[in-house]
Design an enzyme around this catalytic site. Structure first.
Site, PDB file in Angstrom:
ATOM      1  N   HIS A   1      -7.941  -7.933  -8.196  1.00  0.00           N
ATOM      2  CA  HIS A   1      -8.084  -8.731  -7.115  1.00  0.00           C
ATOM      3  C   HIS A   1      -8.360  -7.862  -5.907  1.00  0.00           C
ATOM      4  O   HIS A   1      -7.265  -7.638  -5.299  1.00  0.00           O
ATOM      5  CB  HIS A   1      -7.152  -9.791  -6.732  1.00  0.00           C
ATOM      6  CG  HIS A   1      -6.620 -10.783  -7.944  1.00  0.00           C
ATOM      7  ND1 HIS A   1      -6.080 -10.340  -9.181  1.00  0.00           N
ATOM      8  CD2 HIS A   1      -7.173 -12.081  -8.080  1.00  0.00           C
ATOM      9  CE1 HIS A   1      -6.200 -11.588  -9.985  1.00  0.00           C
ATOM     10  NE2 HIS A   1      -6.642 -12.605  -9.360  1.00  0.00           N
TER      11      HIS A   1
ATOM     12  N   ASP B   1      -3.025  -8.615  -7.540  1.00  0.00           N
ATOM     13  CA  ASP B   1      -2.779  -8.947  -6.224  1.00  0.00           C
ATOM     14  C   ASP B   1      -3.624 -10.234  -5.917  1.00  0.00           C
ATOM     15  O   ASP B   1      -4.501 -10.225  -4.945  1.00  0.00           O
ATOM     16  CB  ASP B   1      -3.146  -7.908  -5.378  1.00  0.00           C
ATOM     17  CG  ASP B   1      -2.782  -8.159  -3.956  1.00  0.00           C
ATOM     18  OD1 ASP B   1      -1.864  -8.801  -3.433  1.00  0.00           O
ATOM     19  OD2 ASP B   1      -3.361  -7.454  -3.037  1.00  0.00           O
TER      20      ASP B   1
ATOM     21  N   SER C   1      -6.680  -1.809  -1.091  1.00  0.00           N
ATOM     22  CA  SER C   1      -6.114  -1.281  -2.252  1.00  0.00           C
ATOM     23  C   SER C   1      -7.206  -0.328  -2.902  1.00  0.00           C
ATOM     24  O   SER C   1      -6.970   0.983  -3.286  1.00  0.00           O
ATOM     25  CB  SER C   1      -5.314  -2.248  -3.114  1.00  0.00           C
ATOM     26  OG  SER C   1      -6.268  -3.116  -3.340  1.00  0.00           O
TER      27      SER C   1
ATOM     28  N   HIS D   1       0.979  -1.159   0.011  1.00  0.00           N
ATOM     29  CA  HIS D   1       0.045  -0.034   0.230  1.00  0.00           C
ATOM     30  C   HIS D   1       0.840   1.247   0.037  1.00  0.00           C
ATOM     31  O   HIS D   1       0.406   2.227  -0.533  1.00  0.00           O
ATOM     32  CB  HIS D   1      -1.105  -0.246   1.117  1.00  0.00           C
ATOM     33  CG  HIS D   1      -2.108  -1.360   0.939  1.00  0.00           C
ATOM     34  ND1 HIS D   1      -2.590  -1.859   1.975  1.00  0.00           N
ATOM     35  CD2 HIS D   1      -2.481  -1.881  -0.074  1.00  0.00           C
ATOM     36  CE1 HIS D   1      -3.413  -2.834   1.522  1.00  0.00           C
ATOM     37  NE2 HIS D   1      -3.324  -2.741   0.189  1.00  0.00           N
TER      38      HIS D   1
ATOM     39  N   ASP E   1     -14.014 -12.567 -12.931  1.00  0.00           N
ATOM     40  CA  ASP E   1     -12.341 -12.847 -12.688  1.00  0.00           C
ATOM     41  C   ASP E   1     -11.424 -11.870 -13.099  1.00  0.00           C
ATOM     42  O   ASP E   1     -11.687 -11.234 -14.373  1.00  0.00           O
ATOM     43  CB  ASP E   1     -12.284 -14.344 -13.729  1.00  0.00           C
ATOM     44  CG  ASP E   1     -10.734 -14.590 -13.930  1.00  0.00           C
ATOM     45  OD1 ASP E   1     -10.179 -14.738 -12.795  1.00  0.00           O
ATOM     46  OD2 ASP E   1     -10.360 -14.522 -14.972  1.00  0.00           O
ATOM     47  N   GLY E   2     -10.752 -11.487 -12.469  1.00  0.00           N
ATOM     48  CA  GLY E   2      -9.950 -10.079 -12.532  1.00  0.00           C
ATOM     49  C   GLY E   2      -8.903 -10.358 -13.814  1.00  0.00           C
ATOM     50  O   GLY E   2      -8.735  -9.400 -14.350  1.00  0.00           O
TER      51      GLY E   2
ATOM     52  N   GLU F   1     -13.661  -8.201  -8.061  1.00  0.00           N
ATOM     53  CA  GLU F   1     -13.483  -9.297  -7.142  1.00  0.00           C
ATOM     54  C   GLU F   1     -14.456 -10.387  -7.429  1.00  0.00           C
ATOM     55  O   GLU F   1     -15.443 -10.201  -7.848  1.00  0.00           O
ATOM     56  CB  GLU F   1     -13.898  -8.510  -5.701  1.00  0.00           C
ATOM     57  CG  GLU F   1     -14.166  -9.221  -4.694  1.00  0.00           C
ATOM     58  CD  GLU F   1     -12.861 -10.464  -4.233  1.00  0.00           C
ATOM     59  OE1 GLU F   1     -11.949  -9.690  -4.132  1.00  0.00           O
ATOM     60  OE2 GLU F   1     -13.183 -11.460  -4.091  1.00  0.00           O
TER      61      GLU F   1
HETATM   62  N1  SAM Z   1      -5.697  -5.907  -3.342  1.00  0.00           N
HETATM   63  C1  SAM Z   1      -6.366  -6.248  -1.930  1.00  0.00           C
HETATM   64  C2  SAM Z   1      -5.858  -5.041  -1.045  1.00  0.00           C
HETATM   65  O1  SAM Z   1      -4.639  -4.785  -1.189  1.00  0.00           O
HETATM   66  O2  SAM Z   1      -6.524  -4.604  -0.127  1.00  0.00           O
HETATM   67  C3  SAM Z   1      -6.231  -7.598  -1.381  1.00  0.00           C
HETATM   68  C4  SAM Z   1      -6.790  -8.733  -2.270  1.00  0.00           C
HETATM   69  S1  SAM Z   1      -6.640 -10.421  -1.689  1.00  0.00           S
HETATM   70  C5  SAM Z   1      -4.790 -10.583  -1.730  1.00  0.00           C
HETATM   71  C6  SAM Z   1      -7.093 -11.354  -2.915  1.00  0.00           C
HETATM   72  C7  SAM Z   1      -8.636 -11.076  -3.427  1.00  0.00           C
HETATM   73  O3  SAM Z   1      -8.670 -11.986  -4.710  1.00  0.00           O
HETATM   74  C8  SAM Z   1      -9.689 -11.933  -2.519  1.00  0.00           C
HETATM   75  O4  SAM Z   1     -10.345 -11.026  -2.068  1.00  0.00           O
HETATM   76  C9  SAM Z   1     -10.156 -12.880  -3.491  1.00  0.00           C
HETATM   77  O5  SAM Z   1     -11.386 -13.226  -3.206  1.00  0.00           O
HETATM   78  C10 SAM Z   1      -9.986 -12.331  -4.537  1.00  0.00           C
HETATM   79  N2  SAM Z   1      -9.764 -13.261  -6.007  1.00  0.00           N
HETATM   80  C11 SAM Z   1      -9.561 -14.411  -5.953  1.00  0.00           C
HETATM   81  N3  SAM Z   1      -9.344 -14.977  -7.244  1.00  0.00           N
HETATM   82  C12 SAM Z   1     -10.030 -13.944  -7.910  1.00  0.00           C
HETATM   83  C13 SAM Z   1     -10.082 -13.969  -9.492  1.00  0.00           C
HETATM   84  N4  SAM Z   1      -9.801 -14.828 -10.279  1.00  0.00           N
HETATM   85  N5  SAM Z   1     -10.343 -12.766  -9.798  1.00  0.00           N
HETATM   86  C14 SAM Z   1     -10.860 -11.590  -9.046  1.00  0.00           C
HETATM   87  N6  SAM Z   1     -10.584 -11.562  -7.558  1.00  0.00           N
HETATM   88  C15 SAM Z   1      -9.969 -12.968  -7.294  1.00  0.00           C
END
Ligand code: SAM
Length: 270
Positions: free
Chosen positions: A41, A157, A93, A18, A136-137, A111
């Site tokens: 993500h 992420d 983030s 961050h 899907d991100g 997400e």
């Molecule tokens: N970026 C965030 C932050 O810094 O505050 C933290 C994200 S966390 C490490 C990863 C997130 O990705 C989780 O909330 C999870 O549910 C989500 N996730 C998992 N697979 C995903 C995908 N294929 N596409 C989008 N989100 C996904």
């Protein structure tokens, strides 16, 4: 999809990620032209550090909470600390990005998990220039590139719940980079073994990216079974990002009991 960021919010890796996010966004905001932030993500965007999840791991206690009372530092650090102390909840983030957007900028936060996405939508509701999407991100990222603004940051992420996620992230980056080679990308990764981390960085570099900055953050001691090191790969880093981050981390790392190591590749060397 068992990963929940609430267990890890505000840990040492979040603090470093961050801080870098703030530094990149402050750099992008130096020019009047608008920029886009794509957070592939995103998580829920805001975390209660007194929740059962946070208390179970105690990761914030040895992370952001170690920064309580920290004064001084450069603009990146003071901005990060004021965002982290803004409310009782720790900002993820997408909330950090949303708060740093100007009227000409925008955020797309993706997400996959429906409950996290619902919380993300609520977190971002006050911000007109921020949009939460469920999906899907990696797939959405490709659909969003190249952005009409032609400038911006892509944050990748993922949770790395399976070892295959390293290859998936590297492949998604390569495809995105082909569409938007001038963008800045920040890819977070856990360091469980040097070979795995180096292999991943090699895969990202194989995409043809020529300017990369790698930042490793390593705890002197971590609890049993806990992550003790994490990295950031920043493609097309802003000018002087390394020195700006090094200044901020010089005050932060001792509080976290962490060591930081930068490696600049190609034209990113300052
Ligand atoms: N970026 C965030 C932050 O810094 O505050 C933290 C994200 S966390 C490490 C990863 C997130 O990705 C989780 O909330 C999870 O549910 C989500 N996730 C998992 N697979 C995903 C995908 N294929 N596409 C989008 N989100 C996904």
């Amino acid at each position: 999809m068992n990963y929940r960021h609430a267990f890890h919010a505000g840990n040492f890796a979040d603090v470093a990620k961050h801080l870098a996010l703030v530094a990149i966004l402050q750099h992008l905001a130096k020019k009047p032209a608008g920029f886009v932030v794509i957070d592939t993500h995103a998580g829920s965007g805001s975390y209660d550090l007194s929740s059962a999840e946070a208390r179970r791991t105690g990761e914030a206690v040895t992370g952001v909470m170690c920064l309580d009372g920290l004064l001084g530092g450069n603009d990146v650090l003071t901005t990060y600390l004021s965002l982290a102390n803004d409310e009782k909840r720790y900002p993820g983030s997408p909330l950090i990005a949303a708060k740093l957007l100007r009227p000409q900028d925008r955020l797309v936060a993706i997400e996959k998990h429906p409950e996290e996405r619902a919380a993300l939508t609520a977190t971002l509701r006050p911000f007109l220039r921020a949009r939460a999407e469920e999906g899907d991100g990696y797939r959405r990222l490709l659909a969003l590139l190249p952005p009409p603004e032609r400038r911006g940051l892509v944050l990748i992420d993922p949770p790395y719940e399976s070892p295959a996620e390293f290859t998936e992230a590297a492949k998604a980056f390569a495809a995105a980079y082909r569409r938007f080679a001038t963008g800045t990308y920040m890819i977070w990764f856990p360091i469980k073994s040097a070979a795995e981390a180096n292999g991943f960085c090699g895969e990202v570099m194989a995409s043809g990216a020529t300017k990369l900055l790698r930042l490793d953050v390593r705890l002197a001691s971590a609890g049993e079974g806990k992550l003790s090191a994490a990295g950031l790969l920043i493609v097309n880093p802003p000018w002087q990002l390394q020195s700006v981050l090094a200044d901020a981390l010089a005050l932060v790392a001792p509080r976290l009991g962490a060591e930081v190591h930068f490696e600049a590749v190609g034209e990113a060397a300052e």
